[in-house]
Scaffold this active site. Structure first.
Site, PDB file in Angstrom:
ATOM      1  N   ALA A 144      -5.840  14.191  19.127  1.00 18.71           N
ATOM      2  CA  ALA A 144      -7.105  14.307  20.633  1.00 18.71           C
ATOM      3  C   ALA A 144      -6.544  15.719  21.297  1.00 18.71           C
ATOM      4  O   ALA A 144      -7.203  16.451  21.712  1.00 18.71           O
ATOM      5  CB  ALA A 144      -6.584  13.431  20.985  1.00 18.71           C
TER       6      ALA A 144
ATOM      7  N   GLU B  31      -1.470   1.093  -5.661  1.00 21.06           N
ATOM      8  CA  GLU B  31      -0.957   1.985  -5.058  1.00 21.06           C
ATOM      9  C   GLU B  31      -0.436   3.424  -5.633  1.00 21.06           C
ATOM     10  O   GLU B  31      -0.426   3.733  -6.163  1.00 21.06           O
ATOM     11  CB  GLU B  31       0.745   2.110  -5.089  1.00 21.06           C
ATOM     12  CG  GLU B  31       1.829   1.594  -3.689  1.00 21.06           C
ATOM     13  CD  GLU B  31       1.402   0.253  -3.009  1.00 21.06           C
ATOM     14  OE1 GLU B  31      -0.101  -0.106  -2.582  1.00 21.06           O
ATOM     15  OE2 GLU B  31       2.089   0.962  -2.002  1.00 21.06           O
TER      16      GLU B  31
ATOM     17  N   SER C  96      -3.425  -7.498   3.907  1.00 21.02           N
ATOM     18  CA  SER C  96      -1.652  -6.884   2.900  1.00 21.02           C
ATOM     19  C   SER C  96      -1.209  -8.371   2.900  1.00 21.02           C
ATOM     20  O   SER C  96      -1.907  -9.306   2.534  1.00 21.02           O
ATOM     21  CB  SER C  96      -0.833  -6.668   4.194  1.00 21.02           C
ATOM     22  OG  SER C  96      -1.038  -7.895   5.467  1.00 21.02           O
TER      23      SER C  96
ATOM     24  N   CYS D 204      26.652  35.767   3.174  1.00 20.17           N
ATOM     25  CA  CYS D 204      27.213  34.677   2.607  1.00 20.17           C
ATOM     26  C   CYS D 204      27.210  33.497   1.402  1.00 20.17           C
ATOM     27  O   CYS D 204      26.317  34.597   0.594  1.00 20.17           O
ATOM     28  CB  CYS D 204      26.731  33.824   3.752  1.00 20.17           C
ATOM     29  SG  CYS D 204      27.120  31.519   2.980  1.00 20.17           S
TER      30      CYS D 204
ATOM     31  N   TYR E  93      -4.894  18.307  20.204  1.00 22.06           N
ATOM     32  CA  TYR E  93      -5.636  19.714  19.026  1.00 22.06           C
ATOM     33  C   TYR E  93      -7.175  20.130  19.780  1.00 22.06           C
ATOM     34  O   TYR E  93      -7.426  21.224  20.216  1.00 22.06           O
ATOM     35  CB  TYR E  93      -5.200  18.886  18.378  1.00 22.06           C
ATOM     36  CG  TYR E  93      -5.908  20.221  17.128  1.00 22.06           C
ATOM     37  CD1 TYR E  93      -4.941  21.872  16.692  1.00 22.06           C
ATOM     38  CD2 TYR E  93      -6.668  20.325  16.664  1.00 22.06           C
ATOM     39  CE1 TYR E  93      -4.987  22.763  15.755  1.00 22.06           C
ATOM     40  CE2 TYR E  93      -7.542  22.044  15.490  1.00 22.06           C
ATOM     41  CZ  TYR E  93      -6.300  23.046  15.296  1.00 22.06           C
ATOM     42  OH  TYR E  93      -6.677  23.243  14.598  1.00 22.06           O
TER      43      TYR E  93
ATOM     44  N   LYS F  75       6.300  -4.088  -6.302  1.00 24.51           N
ATOM     45  CA  LYS F  75       5.729  -4.722  -5.712  1.00 24.51           C
ATOM     46  C   LYS F  75       5.889  -2.945  -5.255  1.00 24.51           C
ATOM     47  O   LYS F  75       7.424  -2.635  -4.344  1.00 24.51           O
ATOM     48  CB  LYS F  75       6.503  -5.152  -4.342  1.00 24.51           C
ATOM     49  CG  LYS F  75       5.104  -4.793  -2.761  1.00 24.51           C
ATOM     50  CD  LYS F  75       6.050  -6.013  -1.434  1.00 24.51           C
ATOM     51  CE  LYS F  75       4.312  -5.683  -0.675  1.00 24.51           C
ATOM     52  NZ  LYS F  75       5.180  -4.331   0.436  1.00 24.51           N
TER      53      LYS F  75
END
Ligand code: IVH
Length: 707
Positions: A51, A193, A99, A456, A53, A135
Site C-alpha cells: 500500500a 506442499e 488447516s 584480506c 509503495y 507433515k
C-alpha cells in the site's frame, strides 16, 4: 516494514506545489521507488508495504500529470515491465483450504481416535484405518487443472482467498503442466506442499550470501520468499519442489479412500511422499510418529510432525468439519528439538564480502539425532539481545531450522565471567578496523564488516572459491581444498594466477605435492585451459562484486553486450559521469545498490589491476544484446497451449533473442498471445484484455521467419 523517509516537500499536496517543489519531490520519489523496486525484485526483501509503495507511485504519477515536462524519456512511468501495482492477483478457492487441528501428546492422539469412533457410532469390533504421513514444513498450494491443463496455482491465503502464483508455479519441475493417464477429472484441484530440500536451501543461501543477497532463516522461509517473486525467472532459479497430499474441487472422485487417492495422485504425475502407511489403532499411530521422529534428521526435507487422516472418504464426509479444521484429521507435532549445552567460545567468521558472523562454538550435543557443535549468533545485536557470554549454558534448537540457533541463556546455570565484546579488529591477519555496514538511508545495519576487502586473505580465499565455483568459472579439480593449499603456498593469490599455473609449473612442481601425479596435474591444467573462453555474464558474476548475483550479471552482460562496452561504462561511472550512470540505471534489473557496488569495486585500484591481469588471460565472449530493430522488440509475448513447431524453451529463447519479453501470464500489458492447440484460460484472458492472439504460423510470419 520501514516507513518512507519524510522530506520537507513530502507534506505538500500535489495541487499546491510550485514547479520547483514538484521537480524536487519527483526526483526524490523516483530515487525512493527505485530503491524499493530493487529491494523487492532483486533482494526478495521489500522495505515497504504494498500500500505504501502504491501511494508513492500514485504521487509520482500525479506530479507528472500536473507537470508533464517532468515526464522525461527515462521516467519510471514509461518503464516497460516496471509493475505499477505490486502483489499478486487474488484467487477465490472453489473449496476452502483448511488447516489442521494439532495433537501434542499421546493422550491427544488417543482422544482423537476415540472422538472419531464416538462420532461415527462404531461397534467395538469395527476398526478405523488411518493414513499416517509426514507433515511437510512448507507452504500449501492449490493447483487447478481443467481438462488436464494447469490453469491456476494459488497459495492458501486466508483459506478462502489466496494469491495467484501460476506463472511462478509453472517453473517447478514437480508440477506437471498437463496431467497424465486416463483417470483425470475435467475439473481437478490438486493440493499439497511447496518446499525446499535442506541441501538445496543451504546451497542457495551460500550463493545468496556470496552475492550479497538475502539469506533465509530456514527452508520454509526460503521456499516462501522464492515463490513470492514478481519475476518467474527468479523462482525458476530456485530449487522448489512439491508433494501432493490432498485435493479441492474434483468433478469426480477417482477413489473411495485416502490411500486410494494418494495412489491416484501419483498416477496422474505428482510426487507423493513415500513415507505413508495405514494404521489401525492409536498405538500404531503413536509408533508411526516415533519412527518418523527418529528418521527426521536423515530426511532431505524439513517436517514438523505427522498427519493422521481417516482412510475412508465416506467417513471423512460424515465426520465433516469443526470451524476451519476437519474432524477426520489431526497433525501430531514433534516437540521442538532443543538441548542445553555450554558455549566454549565465540568465533568470528569472515565471509567473501567481508561480513563478520559470530558463531557459538559449543560443547557437542545431540539435537534430534544430529550432533551440533556450532550455532549461529547472526550478528552483534543478537549477541546483545541474548546477553550470551563465553562459558554460559545456552538452549539451542533445530526447530525446522537446518542451522541451529541459540534460543536463550540458561540463567540458572553458572554464567560466563564477562560480557562478550564484539571485536573492533577483524580476526584476519590484516587486523583491519571493523565497521558496521551502512544500509539504505544512511542508517547503521546489523552486519559488521572487515574493511580489508581483497587485501584480506580470508576474503581472498573465499573470493577465489567463488571465482572457480560451478556457476562462475566452473574449474574442475579446483575446489576449496586446492584453493586453500595453493593460496597458502603463495601460488594463487588472485584469479589471474590460476591461468599462469601451467607456465609456472617448473617452479611450482605441482606433481611433487601429495595426491598429485603426472595425470592429475595434466588434467587440472587442461581443465583450466578449457575455461579460458567464457561468456560475459559468467565472467561478470565470477568477479564477486557485492550485490552482483547471477541475474544481475546477466542483466549487465545483456545491457552492454561486450566486456569492452561494460568496462568502459563502469570506468565512466567510477569517474562520476552522470550520463554513464543513468545509462546503467536504465537497464532492466539494475538499480542504485548495484551501481554503487560496481563503482566501489572498480574504484579500488588493486581490483582494477587484478581484473586487467585476468582479462589478459581469457577470452570473454560477447553477450547477445537484445535487439531493438525487430518486429517484436520491446513487446511482451505469452506462449500458451501445446506448441507444435518449437518447444516452449525454444520459443522463449527465440523471442528473447529478438528483443521481446516473455511472460507467463496475460495482462493488459501483453502484446501477443501465441496459442497452440489446447490453450485454455489464457485465451480467455487475451480476449478480455483485447490482446492479439497468434497461431504459431502467425508468429513465424510476424518475426519474418519460416517455421
Ligand atoms: S492435509 C484439510 N497433509 O499443514 C486438511 N496438510 O496445519 C488439509 N501440511 O495447511 C491438509 N503436510 O500446509 C495435510 N501431509 C499433509 C501435510 C499438510 C503439511 C500443511 C498444510 C496445511 C497445514 C495445516
Amino acid at each position: 516494514m520501514k516507513a518512507p523517509r519524510p522530506h520537507r516537500d513530502s507534506k505538500f499536496a500535489v495541487d499546491e506545489m510550485t514547479e520547483r517543489q514538484a521537480g524536487r519531490e519527483h526526483a526524490r520519489l523516483e530515487a525512493e521507488i527505485r530503491e524499493h523496486d530493487e529491494a523487492y525484485y532483486q533482494k526478495d526483501a521489500p522495505t515497504v508495504s504494498d500500500a505504501e509503495y502504491d501511494a508513492l507511485r500514485q504521487r509520482y504519477n500525479a506530479i507528472e500529470a500536473r507537470f508533464p515536462n517532468l515526464r522525461t524519456l527515462d521516467s519510471l512511468s514509461r518503464k516497460v515491465g516496471a509493475a505499477p501495482a505490486r502483489g499478486f492477483a487474488k484467487v477465490r478457492h472453489a473449496v476452502p483450504m483448511l488447516s489442521l487441528d494439532n495433537a501434542f501428546s499421546d493422550g491427544d492422539v488417543t482422544d482423537f481416535a476415540a472422538r472419531i469412533r464416538r462420532f461415527l457410532n462404531l461397534k467395538p469390533d469395527e476398526s478405523v484405518a488411518f493414513v499416517a504421513e509426514p507433515k511437510i514444513d512448507g507452504l500449501s498450494m492449490s493447483l487447478r487443472y481443467e481438462n488436464g491443463e494447469l490453469v491456476v496455482a494459488a497459495t492458501r491465503g486466508d483459506g478462502t482467498e489466496g494469491e495467484d502464483v501460476t506463472a511462478n508455479i509453472r517453473t517447478l519441475k514437480d508440477v506437471p503442466h498437463k496431467l497424465k493417464g486416463k483417470r483425470v477429472p475435467e475439473v481437478c484441484e490438486v493440493r499439497g506442499e511447496v518446499y525446499m530440500n535442506k541441501a538445496d536451501f543451504l546451497a542457495l543461501n551460500k550463493r545468496q550470501a556470496e552475492a550479497g543477497g538475502q539469506v533465509f532463516a530456514n527452508p520454509r522461509n526460503s521456499a516462501a520468499g522464492s515463490l513470492r517473486q514478481k519475476d518467474p525467472s527468479i523462482t525458476a532459479s530456485r530449487p522448489l519442489r512439491f508433494f501432493a497430499y490432498a485435493w479441492g474441487e474434483l468433478s469426480e472422485t477417482p477413489a473411495k479412500t485416502q490411500s486410494g487417492m494418494i495412489e491416484w495422485l501419483g498416477s496422474i504425475g505428482f510426487h507423493v511422499n513415500p513415507i505413508w502407511t495405514l494404521c489401525h489403532s492409536p498405538e500404531e499411530l503413536l509408533a508411526f510418529q516415533h519412527e518418523v521422529g527418529l528418521r527426521r534428521a536423515t530426511l532431505d526435507y524439513d517436517i514438523d510432525g505427522v498427519v493422521y487422516k481417516v482412510d475412508r472418504l465416506d467417513w471423512q464426509e460424515r465426520l465433516g468439519f469443526v470451524s476451519r479444521t476437519p474432524r477426520w484429521a489431526v497433525a501430531h507435532k514433534f516437540a521442538a528439538e532443543r538441548a542445553a549445552t555450554v558455549v566454549r567460545d565465540i568465533e568470528i567468521q569472515v565471509g567473501r564480502t567481508g561480513a563478520l558472523t559470530p558463531v557459538a562454538k559449543l560443547e557437542p550435543v545431540t539435537v534430534g539425532g544430529v550432533v551440533v557443535q556450532n550455532a549461529t549468533l547472526h550478528n552483534q545485536d543478537e549477541i546483545e539481545r541474548l546477553g550470551v557470554r563465553i562459558g554460559d549454558t545456552v538452549t539451542i534448537q533445530r526447530a525446522g531450522d537446518v542451522i541451529p540457533q541459540v534460543v536463550e541463556v540458561v540463567q540458572e546455570k553458572p554464567r560466563g565471567p564477562k560480557a562478550y565484546q564484539f571485536p573492533k579488529k577483524c580476526p584476519c591477519p590484516l587486523k583491519t578496523d571493523v565497521v558496521r555496514e551502512v544500509i539504505a538511508g544512511g542508517e547503521e545495519g546489523a552486519r559488521a564488516h572487515c574493511t580489508g576487502e581483497f587485501a584480506c586473505p580470508f576474503q581472498r580465499t573465499q573470493h577465489l572459491m567463488h571465482f572457480v565455483s560451478r556457476r562462475a568459472f566452473d574449474i574442475e579439480g579446483l575446489g576449496e581444498k586446492q584453493i586453500e593449499l595453493f593460496y597458502e603456498r603463495g601460488w594463487v593469490k588472485e584469479p589471474a594466477d590460476i591461468f599462469t599455473l601451467r607456465e609456472r609449473d617448473q617452479k611450482i612442481n605441482l606433481k611433487s605435492l601429495e595426491g598429485y601425479g603426472e595425470t592429475s596435474v595434466g588434467n587440472l591444467y587442461n581443465a583450466i585451459d578449457a575455461r579460458r573462453e567464457i561468456s560475459l555474464e559468467r565472467f561478470i558474476y565470477a568477479l564477486g562484486i557485492r550485490h552482483v548475483g547471477e541475474t544481475t550479471a546477466v542483466a549487465l552482460a545483456r545491457g552492454y553486450g561486450s566486456w569492452k562496452a561494460f568496462h568502459d561504462a563502469v570506468l565512466k561511472v567510477v569517474d562520476k559521469d552522470e550520463e554513464a550512470r543513468e545509462e546503467m540505471d536504465a537497464l532492466d534489473q539494475i538499480g542504485e545498490t548495484v551501481i554503487d557496488a560496481v563503482a566501489d569495486y572498480f574504484g579500488e585500484s588493486h581490483n582494477r589491476k587484478a581484473v586487467e591481469r585476468l582479462v589478459a588471460q581469457v577470452r570473454i565472449l560477447d553477450a547477445e544484446k537484445p535487439k531493438t530493430d525487430t518486429a517484436v522488440a520491446g513487446r511482451t509475448v505469452v506462449f500458451t497451449g501445446t506448441l507444435e513447431k518449437m518447444t516452449r524453451d525454444e520459443a522463449k529463447a527465440m523471442a528473447e533473442r529478438l528483443g521481446a519479453k516473455v511472460s507467463g501470464s496475460v495482462s493488459k500489458k501483453t502484446d501477443y498471445v501465441v496459442a497452440g492447440p489446447g490453450a485454455g484460460s489464457k485465451l480467455a484472458e487475451a480476449k478480455k484484455h483485447g490482446v492479439a492472439v497468434l497461431t504459431e504460423d502467425d508468429w513465424f510470419k510476424l518475426i519474418g521467419r519460416s517455421a
